[in-house]
Design a protein around this motif. Structure first.
Motif, short mmCIF file in Angstrom:
data_model
loop_
_atom_site.label_atom_id
_atom_site.label_comp_id
_atom_site.label_asym_id
_atom_site.label_seq_id
_atom_site.Cartn_x
_atom_site.Cartn_y
_atom_site.Cartn_z
N LYS A 76 0.73 -1.22 -0.02
CA LYS A 76 -0.01 0.03 0.02
C LYS A 76 0.83 1.24 0.06
CE LYS A 76 -3.26 -3.20 1.02
NZ LYS A 76 -2.50 -4.14 1.31
N LEU A 77 0.61 2.21 -1.07
CA LEU A 77 1.53 3.24 -1.02
C LEU A 77 0.73 4.50 -0.58
CD1 LEU A 77 3.98 4.44 -2.25
CD2 LEU A 77 2.80 4.83 -4.47
N ALA A 78 0.92 5.18 0.47
CA ALA A 78 0.30 6.28 1.07
C ALA A 78 1.03 7.39 0.43
CB ALA A 78 0.53 6.56 2.57
N LEU A 79 0.28 8.38 -0.55
CA LEU A 79 0.80 9.23 -1.14
C LEU A 79 0.33 10.71 -0.57
CD1 LEU A 79 0.04 8.13 -4.84
CD2 LEU A 79 2.49 8.61 -3.86
N PRO B 278 -0.62 15.28 5.94
CA PRO B 278 0.24 14.52 6.60
C PRO B 278 -0.27 14.16 7.96
CG PRO B 278 1.63 16.37 5.76
CD PRO B 278 0.14 16.74 5.34
N GLY B 279 -1.24 14.66 8.44
CA GLY B 279 -1.77 14.34 9.79
C GLY B 279 -3.09 13.67 9.67
N ALA B 280 -3.55 13.30 8.35
CA ALA B 280 -4.84 12.69 8.24
C ALA B 280 -4.72 10.92 8.37
CB ALA B 280 -5.23 12.71 6.60
N PRO B 281 -5.83 10.33 8.80
CA PRO B 281 -5.50 9.00 9.16
C PRO B 281 -5.36 8.21 7.84
CG PRO B 281 -7.82 9.87 10.11
CD PRO B 281 -7.15 11.11 9.15
N GLY B 282 -4.61 7.22 7.79
CA GLY B 282 -4.49 6.02 7.01
C GLY B 282 -3.20 6.36 6.28
N ALA B 283 -2.39 7.26 6.97
CA ALA B 283 -1.01 7.42 6.12
C ALA B 283 0.17 6.44 6.76
CB ALA B 283 -0.40 8.89 6.76
N THR B 284 -0.13 5.55 7.62
CA THR B 284 0.85 4.40 8.05
C THR B 284 0.42 3.18 8.34
OG1 THR B 284 0.42 5.02 10.47
CG2 THR B 284 2.19 6.37 9.27
N GLY B 285 0.97 2.09 8.21
CA GLY B 285 0.44 0.97 8.97
C GLY B 285 1.68 -0.17 8.29
N ILE C 251 5.81 15.38 8.93
CA ILE C 251 6.02 13.91 9.52
C ILE C 251 7.29 13.32 8.99
CG2 ILE C 251 3.52 13.80 9.44
CD1 ILE C 251 3.82 12.00 6.85
N SER C 252 7.52 11.94 9.32
CA SER C 252 8.78 11.42 8.74
C SER C 252 8.43 10.43 8.22
CB SER C 252 9.73 10.79 10.21
OG SER C 252 10.92 10.45 9.76
N PRO C 253 8.12 10.52 6.85
CA PRO C 253 7.79 9.66 5.93
C PRO C 253 8.72 8.46 5.74
CG PRO C 253 8.32 11.51 4.67
CD PRO C 253 8.31 11.71 6.13
N ASP C 254 8.48 7.21 5.07
CA ASP C 254 9.53 6.42 4.60
C ASP C 254 10.45 7.20 3.46
OD1 ASP C 254 8.74 4.11 6.01
OD2 ASP C 254 6.94 4.32 4.94
N ILE C 255 9.74 7.81 2.54
CA ILE C 255 10.44 8.57 1.36
C ILE C 255 9.99 9.93 1.20
CG2 ILE C 255 10.85 8.31 -0.99
CD1 ILE C 255 10.40 5.13 -0.86
N ALA C 256 10.69 10.69 0.77
CA ALA C 256 10.19 12.13 0.39
C ALA C 256 10.59 12.06 -0.96
CB ALA C 256 10.70 13.07 1.35
N VAL C 257 9.79 12.79 -1.96
CA VAL C 257 10.13 13.28 -3.38
C VAL C 257 10.02 14.77 -3.51
CG1 VAL C 257 10.11 12.52 -5.73
CG2 VAL C 257 9.57 10.70 -3.88
#
Length: 551
Positions: A266-269, A306-313, A335-341
């Motif tokens: 799942k790719l949270a964008l 960035p603060g909305a539900p569903g961004a992580t898991g 936030i501290s995502p896995d990747i930032a582009v």
């Protein structure tokens, strides 16, 4: 301070990718070493069609033009300048197109602050609103690669009738159209018959990879965008695409592929708020339609902030995107995502196209076909010919008619609870709204509420445009989705000129055809029909909030 600052960074041509190398290195089977040993970067830059295996070679051979289309697209620039001169005074640009023909132009126009009315629906309310005013200043861009897209042809007919009803002659009305299509398509013949302006697109680029072709550039140039700048931004990145190191797009593709292969599919964008607007919707189509097939793939989940539900898991790869960051700026939007582009829009388009193709190599998926997209289209054609069969709701609650399995509870909140509970442990819930995405915009607010009520990722799509996007993943991807379809009675219908059906009937047939495709696969599905859209959406929100308070 973002944890990304402690991870390897890949930078080229103004584009910076934080964290991708670290994601790949932490995967159960890192992809980058094999991609390097197989010379994938060099081969992809050279448009090698054998990268995805022998079964994909035929399609790939005619679909790799996007790798350097920014060069060929420069040939369009004089024609676009001439076209703007010819259409002086027509400053209301309506784009009729679906999927790859509309998503990139919308991102370009929103990001660069230019007005563009995008018509990518069969909802009669939205169609009427797009064509209902400013006709004396309107030019309509009709964009269809195949020339046979039913939605776009219906838009063309409706727009032509609107011009004629406003008193224009057939020749005057025809001159208000710009048709963008592939050479030899039926729509190129239609353009000649109408006396419309015709611009032929690059036939070696598939729709979802067409951001920097005529499909992305024609409507936005007419809207006032300096499209040459987008091409410059892509070209600045292009020199890195053949390299094994210093290639941010390769690192991104490796991370997407190895993460998905290892279970993070799942790719949270998420926009980081630095100036690129709506990009998640475009990337959603690119990734979902390219990878969601043969029972596997990557499911994009567009998250509002960035603060909305569903961004992580545990099965979610969190990626933020945005414009170029200034000195000292921290990537990730708080936030501290896995990747930032981060980088300019033209480079973002090219990098994500390249990364998606690389992810296809890693996953063993042909990124250029869409074997399940036509299924719902065929169902729609059949239902338009025979009529959509009347259905009896399981029960009615105020303005909401509920169509649910026979053993479902007879209460709206409990039906929603049952649907959420049906989501597989590594599955997802897809909300599919066949409504007016402007007039019924509140429907999109259901996604974060439902995401807060479940531990599973929740996607949201406007019908029928998601049929050209995540619709492929829904049918061809992993069989672990649950589906909430929302339909609504329009305040007034609108005929499709020259056809035996109306926009409302077409929309209903598309929704029914999609339901049929899902139920034939035994996907959990609930349909909610709003007899009064505003009241029904308010009621539905109350039901979801009640669900939240009770969990």
């Amino acid at each position: 301070m973002s944890e990304l600052l402690d991870r390897p960074v890949q930078t080229a041509g103004g584009l910076t990718v934080h964290g991708a190398v670290a994601v790949d290195e932490s995967a159960a089977a890192p992809a980058l070493p094999k991609l390097i040993s197989d010379r994938v970067a060099r081969r992809l830059a050279d448009r090698d069609p054998t990268l995805w295996g022998p079964q994909a070679e035929g399609e790939a051979r005619i679909r790799l033009g996007w790798v350097d289309t920014f060069r060929r697209s420069r040939e369009l620039l004089p024609r676009l300048a001439q076209l703007r001169q010819e259409l002086t005074g027509l400053d209301h640009v309506v784009l009729a197109g679906m999927g790859g023909s509309s998503l990139a132009p919308e991102v370009i126009a929103r990001t660069l602050g230019r007005p563009l009315t995008v018509l990518d629906t069969t909802d009669p309310q939205q169609v009427r609103a797009a064509l209902g005013d400013r006709l004396e200043r309107t030019v309509v861009v009709v964009a269809s690669k195949s020339g046979s897209t039913v939605e776009t042809e219906s838009h063309r007919r409706a727009a032509l009738q609107a011009f004629l009803d406003a008193g224009l002659s057939p020749a005057e009305a025809g001159s208000r159209f710009v048709i963008v299509t592939d050479p030899g398509s039926a729509m190129s013949e239609t353009a000649a018959e109408m006396g419309a302006h015709l611009i032929l697109a690059d036939p070696e680029v598939g729709g979802r990879f067409s951001a920097l072709t005529a499909f992305g550039l024609v409507p936005t140039a007419l809207a006032g965008v300096d499209v040459a700048e987008l091409l410059d931004q892509a070209e600045a990145l292009s020199d890195s695409l053949a390299r094994d190191t210093g290639n941010p797009a390769l690192a991104l593709g490796a991370a997407l592929g190895s993460a998905a292969a290892g279970g993070r599919d799942k790719l949270a964008l998420i926009s980081d708020g630095t100036g690129i607007e709506g990009f998640g919707d475009w990337a959603e189509q690119l990734v979902a339609e390219s990878t969601g097939k043969h029972g596997r793939g990557i499911l994009p989940v567009v998250v509002e902030s960035p603060g909305a539900p569903g961004a992580t898991g545990e099965d979610v790869l969190t990626v933020t995107y945005g414009g170029a960051l200034g000195p000292g700026a921290v990537p990730g939007g708080g936030i501290s995502p896995d990747i930032a582009v981060n980088g300019p829009l033209g480079a973002q388009f090219l990098a994500w196209e390249y990364a998606t193709a690389v992810a296809g190599v890693v996953l063993g998926i042909d990124p250029f076909d869409q074997p399940n997209v036509t299924e719902s289209k065929e169902n729609t054609k059949r239902l338009l010919a025979s009529g959509v069969a009347a259905e009896t709701p399981s029960f009615t609650d105020g303005a909401v008619q509920v169509y649910a399995p026979a053993d479902a509870p007879q209460e709206l909140t409990e039906v929603l609870r049952l649907l959420l509970d049906s989501a597989a442990p590594r599955g997802y819930l897809a909300v599919m709204a066949y409504l007016d995405r402007f007039g019924d915009a509140d429907a999109a607010g259901l996604r974060p509420l439902l995401a807060a009520a479940t531990s599973r990722p929740v996607t949201f799509g406007w019908g029928p445009r998601f049929l050209h996007s995540t619709g492929q993943y829904h049918k061809g991807g992993p069989a672990n989705g649950s589906f909430l379809q929302i339909t609504g009675t329009p305040a007034a219908d609108l005929p499709v000129p020259g056809q035996s059906y109306s926009f409302g009937e077409l929309q209903a047939a598309q929704a029914a055809g999609d339901r049929q495709a899902l139920t034939e696969r035994d996907r959990p599905l609930v349909r909610l029909h709003l007899t009064d859209r505003a009241a029904g959406l308010a009621q539905l929100r109350e039901a979801v909030e009640a669900l939240l308070s009770g969990r």
